[in-house]
Structure formats: structure tokens, C-alpha cells
Design a protein around this motif. Sequence first.
Motif, PDB file in Angstrom:
ATOM      1  N   VAL A 177       0.839  -1.199   0.000  1.00 28.62           N
ATOM      2  CA  VAL A 177       0.000   0.000   0.000  1.00 28.62           C
ATOM      3  C   VAL A 177       0.874   1.249   0.000  1.00 28.62           C
ATOM      4  O   VAL A 177       2.001   1.244   0.504  1.00 28.62           O
ATOM      5  CB  VAL A 177      -0.945   0.040   1.223  1.00 28.62           C
ATOM      6  CG1 VAL A 177      -1.857  -1.177   1.240  1.00 28.62           C
ATOM      7  CG2 VAL A 177      -0.159   0.137   2.524  1.00 28.62           C
ATOM      8  N   THR A 187      -0.755   8.056  -6.855  1.00 27.47           N
ATOM      9  CA  THR A 187      -1.874   7.913  -5.923  1.00 27.47           C
ATOM     10  C   THR A 187      -2.345   9.286  -5.444  1.00 27.47           C
ATOM     11  O   THR A 187      -1.565  10.235  -5.368  1.00 27.47           O
ATOM     12  CB  THR A 187      -1.473   7.071  -4.704  1.00 27.47           C
ATOM     13  OG1 THR A 187      -0.400   7.730  -4.005  1.00 27.47           O
ATOM     14  CG2 THR A 187      -1.005   5.685  -5.139  1.00 27.47           C
ATOM     15  N   VAL A 192      -4.152   0.887  -2.275  1.00 27.48           N
ATOM     16  CA  VAL A 192      -3.573  -0.445  -2.443  1.00 27.48           C
ATOM     17  C   VAL A 192      -3.029  -0.521  -3.862  1.00 27.48           C
ATOM     18  O   VAL A 192      -3.779  -0.395  -4.830  1.00 27.48           O
ATOM     19  CB  VAL A 192      -4.617  -1.552  -2.211  1.00 27.48           C
ATOM     20  CG1 VAL A 192      -3.986  -2.925  -2.426  1.00 27.48           C
ATOM     21  CG2 VAL A 192      -5.203  -1.446  -0.811  1.00 27.48           C
ATOM     22  N   THR A 193      -1.728  -0.703  -3.993  1.00 29.49           N
ATOM     23  CA  THR A 193      -1.097  -0.669  -5.313  1.00 29.49           C
ATOM     24  C   THR A 193      -0.494  -1.999  -5.746  1.00 29.49           C
ATOM     25  O   THR A 193      -0.083  -2.142  -6.896  1.00 29.49           O
ATOM     26  CB  THR A 193       0.025   0.389  -5.339  1.00 29.49           C
ATOM     27  OG1 THR A 193       1.009   0.047  -4.350  1.00 29.49           O
ATOM     28  CG2 THR A 193      -0.527   1.774  -5.050  1.00 29.49           C
ATOM     29  N   CYS A 222      -5.320   0.231  -7.524  1.00 29.54           N
ATOM     30  CA  CYS A 222      -5.343   1.684  -7.681  1.00 29.54           C
ATOM     31  C   CYS A 222      -5.373   2.090  -9.148  1.00 29.54           C
ATOM     32  O   CYS A 222      -6.153   2.955  -9.552  1.00 29.54           O
ATOM     33  CB  CYS A 222      -4.136   2.300  -6.982  1.00 29.54           C
ATOM     34  SG  CYS A 222      -4.018   4.097  -7.133  1.00 29.54           S
TER      35      CYS A 222
END
Length: 236
Positions: A177, A187, A192-193, A222
Motif C-alpha cells: 500500500v 496515488t 492499495v497498489t 489503484c
Amino acid sequence: MKKILLFAMGLAMSASTLAEETEKVETTIAGDIVSSYIWRGLDAGSTAVQPTLGIGYKGLSLTAWGSYGLTNPDDTKEFDLTLGYSVGGFNIGITDYWFSVGLDPDARYFKYDAHGTNHIFEANIGYDFGVVSLQWFTNFAGNDGENKDGNRAYSSYLEANVPFKLATCDWTATAGVVPFATTFYGTEGFAVTNLALKATKDIKVTDSFSIPVFGQVVANPCSQKAYLVLGFTLHP
């Protein structure tokens, strides 16, 4: 004669101690070939070779790592240096990332100007509990991203990894994240990536040589992207 004998014994003991200390120095030479370079849920390039050269002594390590595209000449080249220290499950380190694209259009490695470099400096700290490992990363200098106010974001990333064995393979489940807004990870706030599942299996070539082959599914909620990666590792 007695002094000469004592001197010779001292030299022998020193040589023995030096040999023992030298044996404790660990060297790492390896290289990955990957179908695509996915980093923390971000698409960082196509098929690539990723060499590693490292040296370690009593928990202290210095590692060089790179990534170079094999099929797309426009892929970003990367060269990283990491100084780390680990004891027990605890680890800490600093990484100098260099990319062939950034604030310097000439991609000069030795250009470290605060507002004109392609380097990014990152600190990390983590702990391996056995059943799960946690790692925190923060950019603190160089070509970092910006937050919503246009200031340095001190871009950060938190990752958890859970290793397990299943069907003769070594597996790792990963969740990553980004806690704050940053253009570095794309972002606008907490996101959450990186959700990934990786399986690795050694393919035996001879009695003394095997090649670890791995497959990985990666999703970035994301960015709404998903990837499938295949790769293998070569090492002595």
C-alpha cells in the motif's frame, strides 16, 4: 632465535585469523530474466535482464542491482546501490536508485543536483516474523514525487509478504500500500497498489546445478491494472 620464533608464530596466527574472517565474507552473483518488469504493482518495462552483484559481512551488505530492457530500446535503464544491515529478523537500509529518465535529460549518473538528478534515495526498515515480513520504504532525497500541494511527497510504501509451500513450490503472497498522495506512485491518497502471488520451483539441470523458475500474478487495484510475469534466475 626466540624472538624470531615468536614473530613467526604471530604471523601464522594473524594469517589464520584473516583466512577465517575472509571465509565469512559472502558474495552474491545472480541474474534474473523476466518477461516484464513489474515493481510494486507498477509497469516498469518489458522483457529485461536484471543482474545482481553483492557482498556481505556479519549482517552488513552492499548490493548492486540493475534492469535493462531486452526487446524495447525505450525501456528505462536502472542501476541501484543498496547498503543494508540485518540482525535476526530486523533489517534496515538505504538505496540509491538511478534511472535513465528523470530530471536530467542527458541521464548523467554523477549528477546529484537536488533539482536536476535522476537519482532517488530511499530508506527502508523492516522485520521478518517468520510467518510474515513487513517492510516500510520512504524516499527522502532526489527525484521524488510531489504531494497534492506540489511539495516533496516523501513517497512511502508499506509491504507485507507471507511465504508458504504448496504443491512442491515455494509461494509468496504480497500486499503493498501507498499511505499518502504522491505522483511517484500515481496515488491521490491511501491506496492499495500491489497484490501479488508468486510461485518458484527449482528446475534440476544436473546434480549440482538447477535453475529457479518463477511465475507471478500481480494486480494494482489503484491503477486498475493486472500483470502475469514469468522469469528465471541464474546464479553459480
